[in-house]
Design a protein around this motif. Structure first.
Motif, PDB file in Angstrom:
ATOM      1  N   ARG A  98     -87.546  30.883  54.241  1.00  0.00           N
ATOM      2  CA  ARG A  98     -88.825  29.707  53.886  1.00  0.00           C
ATOM      3  C   ARG A  98     -89.271  29.154  54.790  1.00  0.00           C
ATOM      4  NH1 ARG A  98     -82.917  26.484  51.409  1.00  0.00           N
ATOM      5  NH2 ARG A  98     -82.294  28.131  50.031  1.00  0.00           N
TER       6      ARG A  98
ATOM      7  N   TYR B 202     -88.780  22.657  54.153  1.00  0.00           N
ATOM      8  CA  TYR B 202     -88.062  24.232  52.807  1.00  0.00           C
ATOM      9  C   TYR B 202     -86.784  23.827  52.833  1.00  0.00           C
ATOM     10  CZ  TYR B 202     -89.129  25.305  58.021  1.00  0.00           C
ATOM     11  OH  TYR B 202     -88.353  24.800  59.734  1.00  0.00           O
TER      12      TYR B 202
ATOM     13  N   ASP C 196     -85.098  29.121  47.548  1.00  0.00           N
ATOM     14  CA  ASP C 196     -86.190  29.999  47.080  1.00  0.00           C
ATOM     15  C   ASP C 196     -87.322  29.895  46.161  1.00  0.00           C
ATOM     16  OD1 ASP C 196     -85.779  32.110  49.789  1.00  0.00           O
ATOM     17  OD2 ASP C 196     -83.840  30.749  49.382  1.00  0.00           O
TER      18      ASP C 196
ATOM     19  N   LEU D 111     -89.058  27.054  46.476  1.00  0.00           N
ATOM     20  CA  LEU D 111     -90.802  26.785  47.116  1.00  0.00           C
ATOM     21  C   LEU D 111     -91.689  27.718  47.142  1.00  0.00           C
ATOM     22  CD1 LEU D 111     -89.841  26.883  50.848  1.00  0.00           C
ATOM     23  CD2 LEU D 111     -91.021  28.394  50.116  1.00  0.00           C
TER      24      LEU D 111
END
Length: 411
Positions: A312, A388, A392, A395
Motif C-alpha cells: 500500500r 495507508y 487495498d 486506498l
C-alpha cells in the motif's frame, strides 16, 4: 465597586485555563468527521487515523477471552501492571531492541498516550523546555504543555527527508532545555533515522546532559531493508536519562485494547506509577493478558501485516507523486505518507483557491469525499498526512479521487 461577577466572567471560569488551552486531537477529529459523514450516507474514504484495518490476531483474542472467565482478573491489580506482563515487556525489549531492563522499570499504561503524558509530567517542572523534532505527532506538544513544559519545535522539511540534524538541535538548545523527544520511525512522516544518525543525536544529548524520551511504537514497521535503531541501545552513554515508550496498538493491530508502557529509571518509573495510581489505577486486566500474549508470542502476524503495508505504501506514494503540485518522499517506516502540497496552495481547485493545507484538506473532504489530516496538526502548513493502514480497495478508490480532484488544479 461591585463584588458581583459578570456572566462572561463566570462563564470564562467554568473550565480551567490549563485544560481550555488543550487542542482536540486533530487526527481523531478528522477520523470522527469521516465516520460521521459515512454514517450519513456519504462514501468517504478515510486516510486520517493511523489504525491497521486488520483484526487482532486470533491467539491474542483467545487469551483475552480465557482471562475474562477467570475471577482473579475481575479485581484490582497492581497499578504498575501485572507482574507477568512487566516481565514479558522487559524480555521483549531485550529481544527486539537489545536493551536490558528490569521489570521494575516498566509501567503499563492505558495506551501509548498515557505513557507519553506521564513521562512528561514526571520529568518536567514549569517552564522546562522539550526539543520536539517537527513534523510531530499531534499529541506531543499538548502533553508537554499540560505537564507545564514548553515545546520547542525544530522543523525538518522534505528536502532533508524530515530528519533533524545535530546542528538544528544545537541551535534550539537553551538553559531551560531538559528533554529531547526522539521518534523513529516517525508519525507523521514515516522517516527513519539511520543507526549513525541515531548515535550522533544520542551522543549530542548525552553530552548536553539532556533526558531523551524515545517513542518506539513503530519499531517493527520499517521497509526497504532500513533497520530500526533504539537510541537507548545505540547510545549507552545516555545512562539513566532515557525513557522508552511503546505499546501493542500498531504492531499487533490492537488500537482498541489500550495497552502501552513506559520504561524508565527506577525513580522515574516509581514516580509515574504513583501518579497513575491516583489517575487510573491498573490497566484493564483482560487487555493486559491480551498484551501478554502479544509480546510473548511470535511476530508472524506482524510480518504478514507489514507485507500489506509495504504494498500500500508503494501504491500511495506513486499515486501522490503523479499529481502535479504534490511531492511525497518515500517513507521508510510506520504507515503514513507525508505529502508536500505547497505546490497546490493558491491554485484554483473546485472553484476555490486554498491558501493553507487546512483549507485544502477541508476542500478535499467536501468535494472529493476523502479525509486527510492537514500539516497544521503536525507543525507548519503546506503538507497533508495520509495513513495507508486501510484496505487495498479503499486506498485505490481514495487515491484515485485525489488524482482526479487535485489533478484539476489551475494556476
Amino acid at each position: 465597586m461591585s463584588a458581583e461577577l459578570s456572566a462572561d466572567q463566570v462563564s470564562a471560569r467554568r473550565v480551567s485555563a490549563r485544560i481550555a488551552a488543550i487542542a482536540e486531537s486533530a487526527t481523531l477529529a478528522v477520523d470522527a468527521k469521516a465516520k460521521a459523514l459515512k454514517a450519513a450516507g456519504r462514501p468517504v474514504i478515510g486516510f486520517g487515523a493511523g489504525e491497521p484495518d486488520f483484526p487482532t490476531p486470533d491467539y491474542i483474542v483467545e487469551a483475552a477471552v480465557a482471562a475474562a472467565r477467570q475471577p482473579k482478573y475481575h479485581r484490582y491489580s497492581p497499578a504498575a501492571g501485572l507482574p507477568e506482563l512487566r516481565s514479558a515487556i522487559a524480555e521483549k525489549t531485550l529481544r527486539d531492541s537489545g536493551y536490558a531492563v528490569d521489570p521494575a522499570q516498566v509501567l503499563v499504561t492505558n495506551g501509548g498516550k498515557q505513557a507519553v503524558y506521564e513521562s512528561f509530567a514526571t520529568l518536567l517542572d514549569p517552564g522546562d523546555e522539550v526539543i520536539v523534532p517537527t513534523p510531530f505527532w499531534t499529541t506531543y506538544p499538548e502533553a508537554i504543555r499540560l505537564a507545564g513544559g514548553v515545546p520547542v519545535e525544530v522543523f525538518a522539511g522534505p528536502e532533508q527527508g524530515y530528519l533533524v540534524t545535530v546542528d538544528q538541535l544545537e541551535a534550539a538548545l537553551t538553559p531551560r532545555t531538559k528533554v529531547l523527544l526522539f521518534v523513529s520511525p516517525s508519525n507523521p512522516t514515516g522517516a527513519v533515522y539511520t543507526p549513525e544518525q541515531v548515535r550522533e543525536i544520542g551522543l549530542w544529548a548525552a553530552a548536553k546532559g539532556l533526558w531523551v524520551i524515545t517513542d518506539e511504537i513503530y519499531e517493527h514497521l520499517t521497509y526497504d531493508g532500513v533497520p530500526f535503531t533504539s537510541i537507548a541501545t545505540a547510545v549507552p552513554e545516555l545512562g539513566d536519562r532515557v525513557v522508552v515508550l511503546n505499546g501493542v496498538a500498531k504492531t499487533y493491530a490492537m488500537t482498541g485494547w489500550r495497552v502501552g508502557w513506559m520504561i524508565a529509571p527506577l525513580d522515574v518509573a516509581k514516580a509515574a506509577t504513583n501518579m497513575q495510581s491516583h489517575a487510573t489505577s491498573n490497566v484493564a486486566n483482560v487487555s493486559q493478558i491480551a498484551a501478554l500474549a502479544a509480546v510473548s508470542g511470535p511476530l508472524t502476524a506482524v510480518e504478514e501485516m507489514k507485507v500489506a503495508f509495504d504494498r500500500r505504501r508503494k501504491a500511495m506514494v506513486s499515486a501522490l507523486n503523479s499529481i502535479d503540485g504534490v511531492e511525497c518522499p518515500t517513507p521508510h517506516g510506520a504507515f503514513y505518507a507525508y505529502a508536500d502540497v505547497r505546490g497546490l496552495l493558491g491554485r484554483e481547485i473546485g472553484g476555490i483557491r486554498p491558501a493553507t493545507s487546512a483549507e485544502l484538506a477541508a476542500l478535499i473532504l467536501d468535494k472529493a469525499e476523502v479525509a486527510v489530516v492537514p500539516g497544521e496538526a503536525f507543525g507548519p502548513s503546506g503538507y497533508i498526512r495520509l495513513s495507508y493502514a486501510l484496505g487495498d480497495d479503499d486506498l485505490a478508490v481514495g487515491v484515485g479521487r485525489l488524482q482526479e480532484f487535485l489533478g484539476s488544479a489551475k494556476a
